[in-house]
Enzyme design. Structure first.
Site, PDB file in Angstrom:
ATOM      1  N   CYS A  46      29.303 -71.194 -83.606  1.00 44.63           N
ATOM      2  CA  CYS A  46      28.025 -70.913 -82.947  1.00 44.63           C
ATOM      3  C   CYS A  46      26.897 -71.714 -83.593  1.00 44.63           C
ATOM      4  O   CYS A  46      25.949 -72.116 -82.919  1.00 44.63           O
ATOM      5  CB  CYS A  46      27.717 -69.424 -82.955  1.00 44.63           C
ATOM      6  SG  CYS A  46      27.511 -68.701 -84.602  1.00 44.63           S
ATOM      7  N   HIS A  72      24.693 -64.473 -86.357  1.00 40.92           N
ATOM      8  CA  HIS A  72      25.073 -65.271 -85.198  1.00 40.92           C
ATOM      9  C   HIS A  72      23.923 -66.212 -84.858  1.00 40.92           C
ATOM     10  O   HIS A  72      22.753 -65.848 -84.971  1.00 40.92           O
ATOM     11  CB  HIS A  72      25.380 -64.356 -84.007  1.00 40.92           C
ATOM     12  CG  HIS A  72      25.717 -65.089 -82.748  1.00 40.92           C
ATOM     13  ND1 HIS A  72      26.808 -65.927 -82.653  1.00 40.92           N
ATOM     14  CD2 HIS A  72      25.099 -65.128 -81.537  1.00 40.92           C
ATOM     15  CE1 HIS A  72      26.854 -66.435 -81.428  1.00 40.92           C
ATOM     16  NE2 HIS A  72      25.828 -65.970 -80.737  1.00 40.92           N
TER      17      HIS A  72
END
Length: 530
Positions: free
Chosen positions: A89, A334
């Site tokens: 990510c 994230h």
């Protein structure tokens, strides 16, 4: 005054003043000392984009700069989402921000570099050209980023998005340079990448005893902002350029009066970049803990108050991308990003998902990296798009971008990686690893007593964690679809031939994250007596 320069044995000497001291070779920037404070500095810039007048002869002696396209080739609508290949990510979020950087995207879409590139393999510019072209020309789809983009950096676990961003920018800058090993610093400052992201700091020290002035110019590609005592980006910038008093044990050794004396030190932006990368220092270098506070950042930012030259009118930048970290430390969380398409609409780019977003949502994030572009540059590219043929507008069916064929559902993150398109991705060999790159970064820096990025657990040698949650317990409650999965290494690990040769990378932290009170490059001094 003569407007010429001499190049002698690796040294640049300027014939602008009556008396000069010998300059040291291989300098990254120049230091000029004067005996009195003039009404106007002889190093003042005519324009913000070019080097100052006294450094201009150096730039004119170099090879011609790569020219940026004058018209926009970028589609107006948003492009593709990016498949998460397992803890990538941070790669996807960084790539999306670069993809929607107008000057870079337009240059890549022009294919000017690939038509003249002499590298047979391992060229980051060619690899980025293939990626940006695919991403922007495949709206409504999800594409797999090339493994070559993160070769030498990705090790199967989450890394810092800003480190990867500057790793990529530095690799692209190296790809602009000639193939020979010995390239002077001034040549690096004329590359395409420096034209887009680069500028110069001006560190000015004024001796309070003899009023002599020392000006030091240092190149930058990004600007790191301390946010501990700042509530907004503007406050952080004000703290950065606030004058610093040098006295007592920290007194300045003046090169003019040749004694230690109290002095005033001021750091300002001498030249402005077309694109500003502002990094909010959210993570502790020792513990890795995150400063999880809201720092306000505007949609339009006037950088004129932080420039060396004042009274030249506003210098307005507009926000076009935001890289966000969700989590509590550098060890978990994230990454995703927000980007502004050429049509003016904002989109949230969260791996494979691309959703429309409002400016209110964009400005309310705990941003990690902010991307600003000069307003005049943005308007020029926008006008070019409005005059050209635009691709179809983003429809409601495309708002949530998931693959229609072989749909990428987040409750099934374990996916077999398809083969890369050979006509888009170069196969190369790996020479520089992440460990080697970080070693080069840290060799001149005092290291902490423990490794904050140490892997806490050990996995069997035949498995690989795919997109392991960095939220630990918190992610299980809010993002159950991002929990760990296992994939056999034989099907996911890139081969030696598929890795990319990025070359030996120079230290980025000492250059990209410039500290206010330190000079991290070798200097050459020019002593001027007036």
């Amino acid at each position: 005054m003569e407007d010429d320069s001499l190049y002698l044995g690796g040294e640049w000497q300027f014939n602008h003043f009556s008396k000069l001291t010998s300059s040291r070779p291989d300098a990254a920037f120049a230091e000029i000392q004067r005996t009195s404070l003039p009404e106007k500095s002889p190093l003042s810039c005519e324009t913000r984009v070019d080097l100052c007048d006294d450094l201009a002869p150096v730039a004119r002696q170099l090879a011609p700069r790569e020219k940026l396209p004058l018209s926009s080739r970028r589609p107006a609508a948003v492009g593709a989402g990016l498949q998460n290949m397992g803890n990538t990510c941070y790669v996807n979020a960084s790539l999306q921000c670069l993809t929607y950087t107008p000057p870079l995207a337009n240059y890549m879409l022009s294919r000017e570099h690939s038509q003249t590139c002499h590298r047979h393999k391992g060229c980051m510019l060619c690899t980025m050209q293939a990626h940006i072209t695919r991403a922007l020309h495949n709206p409504g789809h999800v594409i797999q980023p090339s493994q070559a983009l993160a070769a030498g950096f990705h090790r199967g676990k989450q890394e810092d998005a800003h480190e990867f961003l500057m790793f990529t920018v530095d690799a692209m800058k190296k790809a602009c340079l000639p193939g020979h090993k010995q390239v002077d610093h001034h040549s690096k400052d004329t590359t395409l990448i420096h034209q887009i992201f680069g500028g110069y700091w001006r560190s000015q020290i004024k001796c309070l005893h003899c009023h002599g002035i020392s000006d030091t110019f240092d190149p930058y590609l990004d600007i790191a902002l301390d946010i501990q005592a700042a509530q907004s980006v503007q406050q952080a910038l004000e703290q950065l350029v606030k004058p610093e008093e040098l006295n007592g044990e920290n007194a300045y050794h003046c090169g003019v009066c040749l004694q230690r004396a109290p002095a005033s030190k001021t750091l300002t932006l001498h030249t402005s970049a077309k694109v500003l990368i502002l990094v909010l220092k959210r993570f502790s270098d020792v513990t890795g803990n995150k400063i999880a506070k809201n720092v306000q950042y505007p949609e339009c930012l006037d950088m004129q108050p932080y420039m060396s030259q004042q009274n030249t009118g506003p210098l307005v930048y507009v926000l076009y991308a935001v890289l966000v970290h969700a989590g509590w430390s550098c060890h978990n969380g994230h990454y995703f990003s927000y980007v502004k398409a050429q049509e003016g609409q904002w989109y949230k780019m969260d791996d494979a998902e691309v959703t429309a977003a409002s400016i209110t949502s964009v400005l309310s994030q705990q941003a990690y990296v902010l991307f600003y572009i000069q307003k005049s540059e943005w308007e020029r590219h926008s006008e070019s798009v409005s005059r050209g043929r635009e691709p179809r507008a983003l429809g409601a069916e495309d708002t949530d971008r998931r693959a229609t064929q072989g749909e990428l559902k987040r409750d099934h993150p374990c996916l077999q990686a398809p083969e890369l398109d050979e006509h888009l991705v170069e196969r190369a060999t790996q020479e520089s690893t992440l460990d080697h790159w970080k070693f080069l970064q840290e060799q001149n820096k005092t290291k902490p007593e423990f490794n904050v990025r140490k892997v806490e657990g050990t996995l069997p040698p035949d498995v690989l964690v795919i997109h392991q949650s960095k939220y630990k317990c918190g992610m299980k409650n809010h993002h159950p679809e991002q929990q760990s999965s296992l994939l056999n290494l034989s099907s996911s690990t890139p081969t030696h031939q598929e890795s990319m040769n990025t070359g030996t990378l120079a230290s980025l932290r000492g250059r990209a994250r410039r500290s206010k009170g330190k000079n991290k490059h070798s200097k050459r001094a020019l002593l001027v007596c007036q």
